[in-house]
Design an enzyme around this catalytic site. Structure first.
Site, PDB file in Angstrom:
ATOM      1  N   CYS A 189      75.288 -37.258 -86.582  1.00  0.00           N
ATOM      2  CA  CYS A 189      76.501 -37.041 -85.798  1.00  0.00           C
ATOM      3  C   CYS A 189      76.536 -35.602 -85.295  1.00  0.00           C
ATOM      4  CB  CYS A 189      77.759 -37.328 -86.616  1.00  0.00           C
ATOM      5  SG  CYS A 189      79.223 -37.083 -85.589  1.00  0.00           S
ATOM      6  N   ASN A 242      70.971 -41.685 -81.723  1.00  0.00           N
ATOM      7  CA  ASN A 242      72.363 -41.246 -81.607  1.00  0.00           C
ATOM      8  C   ASN A 242      72.499 -40.468 -80.281  1.00  0.00           C
ATOM      9  OD1 ASN A 242      75.071 -40.501 -82.239  1.00  0.00           O
ATOM     10  ND2 ASN A 242      74.557 -40.590 -84.418  1.00  0.00           N
TER      11      ASN A 242
HETATM   12  C1  LIG Z   1      82.848 -42.854 -78.786  1.00  0.00           C
HETATM   13  C2  LIG Z   1      81.605 -42.925 -79.623  1.00  0.00           C
HETATM   14  C3  LIG Z   1      81.698 -42.896 -81.019  1.00  0.00           C
HETATM   15  C4  LIG Z   1      80.551 -42.968 -81.811  1.00  0.00           C
HETATM   16  N1  LIG Z   1      80.672 -42.959 -83.179  1.00  0.00           N
HETATM   17  C5  LIG Z   1      79.566 -43.109 -83.950  1.00  0.00           C
HETATM   18  C6  LIG Z   1      79.671 -43.205 -85.370  1.00  0.00           C
HETATM   19  O1  LIG Z   1      80.774 -43.204 -85.946  1.00  0.00           O
HETATM   20  N2  LIG Z   1      78.521 -43.324 -86.100  1.00  0.00           N
HETATM   21  C7  LIG Z   1      77.287 -43.362 -85.490  1.00  0.00           C
HETATM   22  O2  LIG Z   1      76.263 -43.475 -86.193  1.00  0.00           O
HETATM   23  N3  LIG Z   1      77.164 -43.311 -84.152  1.00  0.00           N
HETATM   24  C8  LIG Z   1      78.258 -43.187 -83.367  1.00  0.00           C
HETATM   25  N4  LIG Z   1      78.131 -43.153 -82.002  1.00  0.00           N
HETATM   26  C9  LIG Z   1      76.787 -43.274 -81.387  1.00  0.00           C
HETATM   27  C10 LIG Z   1      76.479 -44.717 -80.959  1.00  0.00           C
HETATM   28  O3  LIG Z   1      76.486 -45.594 -82.072  1.00  0.00           O
HETATM   29  C11 LIG Z   1      75.113 -44.815 -80.238  1.00  0.00           C
HETATM   30  O4  LIG Z   1      74.085 -44.403 -81.098  1.00  0.00           O
HETATM   31  C12 LIG Z   1      75.047 -43.963 -78.974  1.00  0.00           C
HETATM   32  O5  LIG Z   1      76.290 -43.955 -78.285  1.00  0.00           O
HETATM   33  C13 LIG Z   1      73.948 -44.444 -78.003  1.00  0.00           C
HETATM   34  O6  LIG Z   1      74.173 -45.763 -77.555  1.00  0.00           O
HETATM   35  P1  LIG Z   1      74.943 -46.114 -76.150  1.00  0.00           P
HETATM   36  O7  LIG Z   1      74.285 -45.261 -75.102  1.00  0.00           O
HETATM   37  O8  LIG Z   1      74.708 -47.589 -75.957  1.00  0.00           O
HETATM   38  O9  LIG Z   1      76.347 -45.762 -76.350  1.00  0.00           O
HETATM   39  C14 LIG Z   1      79.273 -43.071 -81.197  1.00  0.00           C
HETATM   40  C15 LIG Z   1      79.177 -43.108 -79.792  1.00  0.00           C
HETATM   41  C16 LIG Z   1      80.330 -43.050 -79.004  1.00  0.00           C
HETATM   42  C17 LIG Z   1      80.175 -43.118 -77.505  1.00  0.00           C
END
Ligand SMILES: Cc1cc2nc3c(=O)[nH]c(=O)nc-3n(C[C@H](O)[C@H](O)[C@H](O)COP(=O)(O)O)c2cc1C
Length: 303
Positions: free
Chosen positions: A129, A191
């Protein structure tokens, strides 16, 4: 068309799951569709005690994705188990608990709590994170610290552990190998990438946290490249994520070496994106000559 997939702790009816933090605990999405359609659900990060997250503004739109600095807001592991896991267990899908912490001991405590929770099939160890001051990404950018926290969580958990890797490193292979050696059962990657948006009227960073994690379409090529590289150097399965919007994107992740995928930011644009991709996937696989998901995994590596 066989779209099932078996990876440690997870017998998935399809390889599609919402990504952690982009689906809360499913309560909002349950109003749109039956969550039993999903291969699995990656729950929002849990910490030992309640966290209110960062001050607002915590999200900003970009040209092809978003920046967020939520800062791990969550009600704490006990309330998540009592209220959210209890709610989600009515659906016929697997639950993956995302665990976070500021110290190794906090990770252990949260892992122990989920270890005693029958409805949870696997743990996702969030060492990546970028939006919290201590813990989080510190564990995810140093191979020795990543290895240490993985080992300690594995020691207190009977559930398979998927370690979530940060892309904010120069050597992703070293990170993957370090956690594999420490007993990780799988990887989840990637992430968000650390970024910033400057707000012109105030001429200052828009996010109160200043930096945030970039997600969405913009990061897909980075995710594909990292999964492609890591696949060649580890033997544990990878849950891939980063910018997925369509079933074609899913196939690209499978070809790079992912066994399953998670969809994050796209849920905010279209709450139906997961069931739509599940419905499209068999057609896309068949269009490109595959008769199962398994057949496509890693195929991008063969001549
Ligand atoms: C608003 C938001 C909150 C997120 N919270 C977490 C989280 O609590 N734990 C985590 O491992 N990843 C978290 N992520 C990362 C996502 O799980 C993911 O790895 C990342 O957004 C890439 O995928 P995407 O491009 O499809 O969103 C978060 C992403 C976003 C956008």
């Amino acid at each position: 068309m066989d779209i099932t997939i078996d990876i440690p702790g997870l017998k998935l009816k399809n390889p599609i799951m919402p990504a952690s933090g982009c689906f809360g605990f499913g309560r909002e999405y349950e109003q749109f569709y039956d969550l039993s359609q999903l291969g699995a659900i990656m729950m929002k990060a849990a910490t030992q005690t309640e966290r209110y997250g960062n001050p607002t503004p915590r999200v900003a739109e970009t040209a092809s994705g978003m920046l967020n600095a939520i800062g791990l807001q969550n009600p704490g592991v006990e309330k998540i188990i009592d209220n959210e896991v209890a709610f989600l267990s009515q659906f016929d899908t697997s639950l993956i608990a995302n665990i976070a912490g500021s110290t190794v001991e906090e990770y252990e405590t949260v892992a122990q709590a989920f270890n005693q929770t029958e409805q949870v099939s696997a743990l996702e160890l969030n060492i990546s994170c970028p939006n919290v001051k201590e813990g989080g990404v510190q564990f995810g950018t140093d191979p020795a610290m990543a290895a240490h926290v993985t080992e300690r969580v594995k020691a207190v958990s009977n559930k398979p552990v998927y370690v979530k890797l940060s892309p904010n490193v120069s050597d992703i292979i070293a990170m993957a190998q370090a956690v594999e050696k420490s007993g990780a059962d799988g990887l989840s990657m990637i992430n968000t990438l650390t970024g910033m948006h400057i707000h012109l009227p105030s001429q200052k960073p828009l996010l109160a946290n200043q930096t945030g994690g970039l997600s969405g379409a913009a990061i897909k090529p980075v995710a594909i490249r990292m999964i492609y590289d890591v696949y060649q150097h580890v033997s544990i399965p990878i849950i891939g994520m980063g910018g997925i919007q369509t079933a074609e994107d899913v196939l690209e992740f499978l070809l790079a070496g992912a066994h399953a995928v998670a969809i994050g930011t796209a849920n905010f644009q279209n709450p139906f994106v997961c069931p739509e991709i599940i419905a499209d996937l068999p057609h896309v696989l068949s269009h490109y000559g595959f008769s199962s998901v398994k057949e496509a995994i890693g195929k991008g590596h063969q001549s």
